[in-house]
Structure formats: structure tokens, C-alpha cells
Design a protein around this motif. Structure first.
Motif, PDB file in Angstrom:
ATOM      1  N   ALA A 381      -0.568 -10.160  11.776  1.00  0.00           N
ATOM      2  CA  ALA A 381       0.100 -10.539  13.017  1.00  0.00           C
ATOM      3  C   ALA A 381      -0.173  -9.502  14.082  1.00  0.00           C
ATOM      4  CB  ALA A 381       1.602 -10.688  12.805  1.00  0.00           C
ATOM      5  N   LEU A 382      -0.148  -9.956  15.311  1.00  0.00           N
ATOM      6  CA  LEU A 382      -0.298  -9.090  16.465  1.00  0.00           C
ATOM      7  C   LEU A 382       1.076  -8.557  16.871  1.00  0.00           C
ATOM      8  CD1 LEU A 382      -2.437  -8.079  18.488  1.00  0.00           C
ATOM      9  CD2 LEU A 382      -2.003 -10.126  19.851  1.00  0.00           C
ATOM     10  N   TYR A 396       0.581  -5.863  12.353  1.00  0.00           N
ATOM     11  CA  TYR A 396       0.545  -5.484  10.940  1.00  0.00           C
ATOM     12  C   TYR A 396      -0.552  -6.227  10.202  1.00  0.00           C
ATOM     13  CZ  TYR A 396       3.343  -9.761  10.058  1.00  0.00           C
ATOM     14  OH  TYR A 396       3.809 -11.051   9.985  1.00  0.00           O
ATOM     15  N   CYS A 397      -0.975  -5.637   9.105  1.00  0.00           N
ATOM     16  CA  CYS A 397      -1.831  -6.275   8.122  1.00  0.00           C
ATOM     17  C   CYS A 397      -1.193  -6.023   6.763  1.00  0.00           C
ATOM     18  CB  CYS A 397      -3.246  -5.696   8.133  1.00  0.00           C
ATOM     19  SG  CYS A 397      -4.274  -6.279   9.491  1.00  0.00           S
ATOM     20  N   TYR A 409       2.284  -1.513   9.030  1.00  0.00           N
ATOM     21  CA  TYR A 409       2.368  -1.722  10.468  1.00  0.00           C
ATOM     22  C   TYR A 409       1.460  -0.743  11.196  1.00  0.00           C
ATOM     23  CZ  TYR A 409       6.478  -4.402   9.155  1.00  0.00           C
ATOM     24  OH  TYR A 409       7.319  -5.321   8.564  1.00  0.00           O
ATOM     25  N   ASN A 410       1.155  -1.055  12.439  1.00  0.00           N
ATOM     26  CA  ASN A 410       0.229  -0.227  13.199  1.00  0.00           C
ATOM     27  C   ASN A 410       0.772   1.180  13.444  1.00  0.00           C
ATOM     28  OD1 ASN A 410      -2.323  -0.054  14.496  1.00  0.00           O
ATOM     29  ND2 ASN A 410      -1.309  -0.158  16.491  1.00  0.00           N
ATOM     30  N   ASN A 411       2.080   1.357  13.362  1.00  0.00           N
ATOM     31  CA  ASN A 411       2.657   2.688  13.526  1.00  0.00           C
ATOM     32  C   ASN A 411       2.656   3.485  12.221  1.00  0.00           C
ATOM     33  OD1 ASN A 411       4.659   1.468  12.030  1.00  0.00           O
ATOM     34  ND2 ASN A 411       6.288   1.712  13.570  1.00  0.00           N
ATOM     35  N   GLY A 412       2.083   2.914  11.155  1.00  0.00           N
ATOM     36  CA  GLY A 412       1.963   3.625   9.885  1.00  0.00           C
ATOM     37  C   GLY A 412       3.050   3.310   8.878  1.00  0.00           C
ATOM     38  N   PRO A 454      -6.146  -7.507  13.712  1.00  0.00           N
ATOM     39  CA  PRO A 454      -5.600  -7.957  15.001  1.00  0.00           C
ATOM     40  C   PRO A 454      -5.997  -6.993  16.117  1.00  0.00           C
ATOM     41  CG  PRO A 454      -3.936  -8.109  13.281  1.00  0.00           C
ATOM     42  CD  PRO A 454      -5.090  -7.376  12.678  1.00  0.00           C
ATOM     43  N   PRO A 455      -6.145  -7.479  17.339  1.00  0.00           N
ATOM     44  CA  PRO A 455      -6.529  -6.617  18.456  1.00  0.00           C
ATOM     45  C   PRO A 455      -5.611  -5.391  18.580  1.00  0.00           C
ATOM     46  CG  PRO A 455      -6.588  -8.901  19.120  1.00  0.00           C
ATOM     47  CD  PRO A 455      -5.991  -8.887  17.748  1.00  0.00           C
ATOM     48  N   GLY A 456      -6.231  -4.218  18.626  1.00  0.00           N
ATOM     49  CA  GLY A 456      -5.468  -2.985  18.782  1.00  0.00           C
ATOM     50  C   GLY A 456      -4.958  -2.375  17.492  1.00  0.00           C
ATOM     51  N   TYR A 457      -5.126  -3.086  16.384  1.00  0.00           N
ATOM     52  CA  TYR A 457      -4.650  -2.546  15.110  1.00  0.00           C
ATOM     53  C   TYR A 457      -5.652  -1.538  14.567  1.00  0.00           C
ATOM     54  CZ  TYR A 457      -2.844  -2.329  10.325  1.00  0.00           C
ATOM     55  OH  TYR A 457      -2.323  -1.893   9.140  1.00  0.00           O
ATOM     56  N   SER A 458      -5.125  -0.499  13.937  1.00  0.00           N
ATOM     57  CA  SER A 458      -5.980   0.523  13.344  1.00  0.00           C
ATOM     58  C   SER A 458      -5.415   0.960  12.003  1.00  0.00           C
ATOM     59  CB  SER A 458      -6.082   1.745  14.287  1.00  0.00           C
ATOM     60  OG  SER A 458      -6.809   2.778  13.653  1.00  0.00           O
ATOM     61  N   TRP A 459      -6.287   1.065  11.020  1.00  0.00           N
ATOM     62  CA  TRP A 459      -5.861   1.557   9.709  1.00  0.00           C
ATOM     63  C   TRP A 459      -5.680   3.084   9.721  1.00  0.00           C
ATOM     64  CZ3 TRP A 459      -4.032  -1.374   5.985  1.00  0.00           C
ATOM     65  CH2 TRP A 459      -4.372  -2.728   5.949  1.00  0.00           C
TER      66      TRP A 459
END
Length: 459
Positions: A381-382, A396-397, A409-412, A454-459
Motif C-alpha cells: 500500500a501507498l 508498507y510492503c 512500514y516505510n518508517n522502519g 510503492p512510490p517513495g517506499y524504501s527498504w
């Protein structure tokens, strides 16, 4: 008063619900099956148990998928996946509107030309849309636009309210009981079934917006379930959410009265949907089509009703959000009263239908009439946009199996739940040393399947 409300106050003529059956000489007995999809909006799985027509005429005569899900559990992304057979990371439709969502994004990416409608139309089906297609489509329909692949459409040209709305049939529906949205769409769908060309198989996509909030049942069903459904008080509603993400912890436990009212309101709205299912089956029987019809009932996504202190929210990795009802009937091809515990997804419907009809649609799902099964699937999800005072969560992924739910989540922040021991998602195990290897393995699965991210997501 909104313009549409003012225009609709006088009501509109009722859509005739023709009862004339097709003669035996013109019926279809062999060849590709008719396909009917009934798609509801924000329906929770267990509500099916209180829908007698659905239970008797579809579930008891077909198969119930007990672990069906929507990997991206929001209206437009989920509908885009159902129509194309592609995950959100392939459609790149993540929201209900732009950027990254809505009809304009769907069309701009060329997805409108590779849907179930175009695939079935190409192999000789008479295709009909009745109800909601995608968020943002009403503005196109209001200009007379018909999406590729649809031979007929009766869709919204204004906001899809339960009352006071316009349809592409050129009529304005007001506030009379006969204008109730699900009933109007039902009458249109029945008419289409009865009048469809006898020398073509039929594809009907019936998509009312029930039981999406606000919970406004048809007048005849108001009060039907008041006092008849036990107060909804599972552990997930009463839990301590201190191990949940920060954006969840900011919400207090929700009012039990509000939760119970929502449970009743959703069920009462579904009674008109249940009647519509019965009417569609009768029309298929009267026209001698039911004996060769693949009938599918499902929803775009689930809904949180107080679990983890989240009320009337979706677009989340939690099971109440991603779990969807899914039942299928096809006489002579699906055994009666069967239960299937495979992980089934919304993208599988396009794959299944495409295989049955001999279409050429390229999909990422599984054939649910075959024997293949998946070990798990991505959740994606974005970042959520804030509206209606609902939570603003990061992108999140994640990865879901029959037993485990993992999400990052994108914030870790990470979550891990063991459904075998913790079906209510009460205890986040992501930071427990004993589950380090499990987290690592599921993270690898998520990275491999949630691609592109998702756009802007980073592992």
C-alpha cells in the motif's frame, strides 16, 4: 441542497423488472459459460452467514473460499486488480484518486484496454456493467463515455449515494423507496439478463456500493437486525495496542455502541444485496442460463470495525481489512457445498475466468478451478492520505501466509503475527529474538514479491 439532490427530489420512473422467460428454442446449453460477478463494497466476511439467499443459492451449491484476500485493500486498487488480474505493484493503482489512483490513472496506464470486459468481449460475450466500475469513472460516464469492452453499462454519472444520484440510463433517482440504489441496480441487472442476446454467452458485472458507509438500509430492512446480533467484543477490540505502530497507538478504544451500530447497519444494508442475488439467480434460471453460469460473489476489500481501535478503516495489512468474502457456483463443474482453504486472491478471478472462456488476458493470479496453490502473497500500500480524521499510515510492503503476517512500514516499524496462536493479532512478535529468523525469511519474501515497491517506499 446539493444540485443532484434538488434534481432528484421528484424521483424517477421505476426500472421495469421483466418477467418474461426466454423460450426453450433459443436457450444456451453448451459452450462457454455465462459469467456473473457480484461485487460488494467494504463487506466483512462473516456477514455472509446472515444472507440466506446467497447461502442457499450460491454457497450451498458451490464453493466457499475461507482464506480469500485483497493484497491492497482499498476500493480502486482492489477493483483494478480484480478487473485486470494484476497486483497493485503491476497496475500502479494504489489510491482512489490521483496521484497513483482512480479511473484517470487506470486509463492513463492503458489498463482500460486489458480487462475482463475486453477479454470476454473479444471471445464473443455480451458484456454488461451495472453499478460502480472505478473511483472517478462517473465523470467520464457523465460525458457519455463507455469503457472498452462493455456492450452495456448502467453506471453512476454522479456520486454513488444510496439516494439522490444519476445513472447513465439518463435518469435521476431521488429519495423515494423505489430509488434505493441497490434495488434500482438490481432491476437493471435483471432486465439485462432477460433481454441479453440468446446466441451469446453473458458477462454481467453487478457492483452496488452496499454496504459501504453511511449505513443506510432499504426502508423495508431498517431495524431487521436490531437486537438480534450479539455485541461485537472480540479481544482485538478490547486489546492494549502498545505494541502496534505509532499511528495506531494514537487512537483510543472506540465506543462499543458505535461499533455495534455499525455491525447492525452493515448487515441491514446487505439484505437488499441478498435479495438482488436471489433475483439474479431467478432471472438466470428463467432464461435457462443458470445451468451454465459461473456465478461469483465477492467484495473489493474488508473493513475494520473497532479491531486495534480502528473503526471504519481499510487500506491496512490487518486480516479484517484484507479478508474478503468469496463464493463461486458453477453447476456440474464445482462440487456442491464445498470449502476451499487455499489462499485465494481477487487477482485469481480474472485468471480463472480467462482460462474458462479461452481468453488471452495476461494475469498474475491462479486458476481457482485448478489445483495449484500459493504459499503466500505480498501485501502492499501507498502512504495513506488523511481524511475523515482517519489514520495517516506510511507506505508498507509485507507478506502473508496461511499462518503468518509480516509487514514493514516505510518508517522502519515492523509487525509479525502468528495466526495459529494469535488469530486476533494481539501480540506483535516482530521484535522478539526468538522470531528473528522468521522475520528475516518473510522480509525476503516481501522484497521478492512486492516489486516494484510503492512510490517513495524504501527498504
Amino acid at each position: 441542497m446539493p444540485l443532484v439532490g434538488a434534481l432528484c427530489l421528484l424521483g424517477s420512473p421505476a426500472v421495469p423488472e421483466t418477467t418474461t422467460a426466454r423460450s426453450a428454442e433459443t436457450t444456451i446449453h453448451d459452450g462457454p459459460p455465462n459469467v456473473v460477478i457480484v461485487l460488494t463494497d467494504d463487506q466483512r466476511v462473516r456477514t455472509m452467514n446472515r444472507m440466506p439467499r446467497l447461502w442457499k443459492q450460491v454457497r450451498r451449491k458451490g464453493v466457499l473460499f475461507t482464506h480469500a484476500g485483497a493484497p491492497t485493500s482499498l476500493c480502486c486498487p482492489a477493483r483494478a486488480s480484480l478487473l485486470t488480474g494484476l497486483y497493485a505493484h503491476s497496475t500502479r493503482v494504489y489510491r482512489n484518486g490521483r496521484p497513483y489512483g482512480g479511473w484517470r490513472t487506470f486509463r492513463a496506464r492503458g489498463l482500460h484496454r486489458r480487462t475482463l470486459a475486453t477479454a470476454l468481449d473479444a471471445v464473443g460475450y455480451h458484456t454488461a456493467l451495472v453499478g460502480k466500475l472505478l473511483n472517478g469513472y462517473p465523470s467520464a460516464a457523465a460525458r457519455g463515455y463507455v469503457a472498452p469492452g462493455w456492450d452495456e453499462q448502467v453506471t453512476f454519472t454522479t456520486k454513488s449515494g444510496k439516494y439522490n444520484y444519476r445513472l447513465s440510463d439518463g435518469k435521476c433517482y431521488g429519495e423515494k423507496p423505489a430509488d434505493y440504489q441497490t434495488d434500482v441496480l438490481r432491476r437493471h441487472a435483471v432486465r439485462i439478463i432477460r433481454n441479453a442476446p440468446a446466441d451469446q454467452p453473458l458477462f454481467l458485472y453487478f457492483a452496488p456500493t452496499a454496504p459501504h458507509r453511511p449505513y443506510i438500509p432499504a426502508p423495508r430492512h431498517k431495524g431487521d437486525w436490531a437486537g438480534r446480533i450479539p455485541s461485537y467484543r472480540p479481544a482485538a477490540v478490547r486489546e492494549d495496542v502498545s505494541d502496534k505502530p505509532p499511528w495506531v497507538r494514537m487512537y483510543p478504544r472506540r465506543s462499543q455502541q458505535r461499533i455495534d451500530a455499525d455491525v447492525v447497519g452493515m448487515q441491514e444494508m446487505l439484505m437488499s444485496v441478498d435479495e438482488a442475488v436471489g433475483a439474479l439467480v431467478r432471472a438466470l434460471e428463467d432464461t435457462d442460463r443458470m445451468d451454465n453460469t459461473l456465478f461469483i460473489y465477492t467484495s473489493d476489500n474488508g473493513l475494520m470495525l473497532g479491531e486495534h481501535h480502528l473503526l471504519e478503516w481499510k487500506y491496512l495489512p490487518y486480516r479484517w481489512s484484507t479478508s474478503i468474502p468469496l463464493v463461486m457456483r458453477w453447476d456440474g463443474h464445482i462440487p456442491k457445498n464445498r470449502t476451499d482453504g487455499r489462499l485465494a486472491l481477487n487477482i485469481d478471478l480474472a485468471t480463472t475466468i480467462n482460462r474458462v472462456v479461452g481468453g488471452t488476458l495476461d494475469t498474475e493470479g491462479l486458476d481457482l478451478l485448478g489445483r495449484k496453490r500459493r504459499s503466500g502473497y505480498p501485501l502492499e500500500a501507498l502512504r495513506a492520505l488523511r481524511f475523515d480524521s482517519l489514520p495517516l499510515h506510511p507506505s508498507y510492503c509485507g507478506y502473508r501466509t496461511a499462518r503468518w503476517l509480516y509487514v514493514r512500514y516505510n518508517n522502519g516499524f515492523r509487525e509479525l503475527y502468528d495466526y495459529r496462536r494469535d488469530p486476533q493479532e494481539l501480540t506483535n512478535k516482530a521484535y522478539a529474538g526468538t522470531h528473528r529468523d522468521r522475520v528475516r525469511a518473510l522480509r525476503a519474501k516481501a522484497r521478492a514479491t512486492c516489486r516494484p515497491v510503492p512510490p517513495g517506499y524504501s527498504w
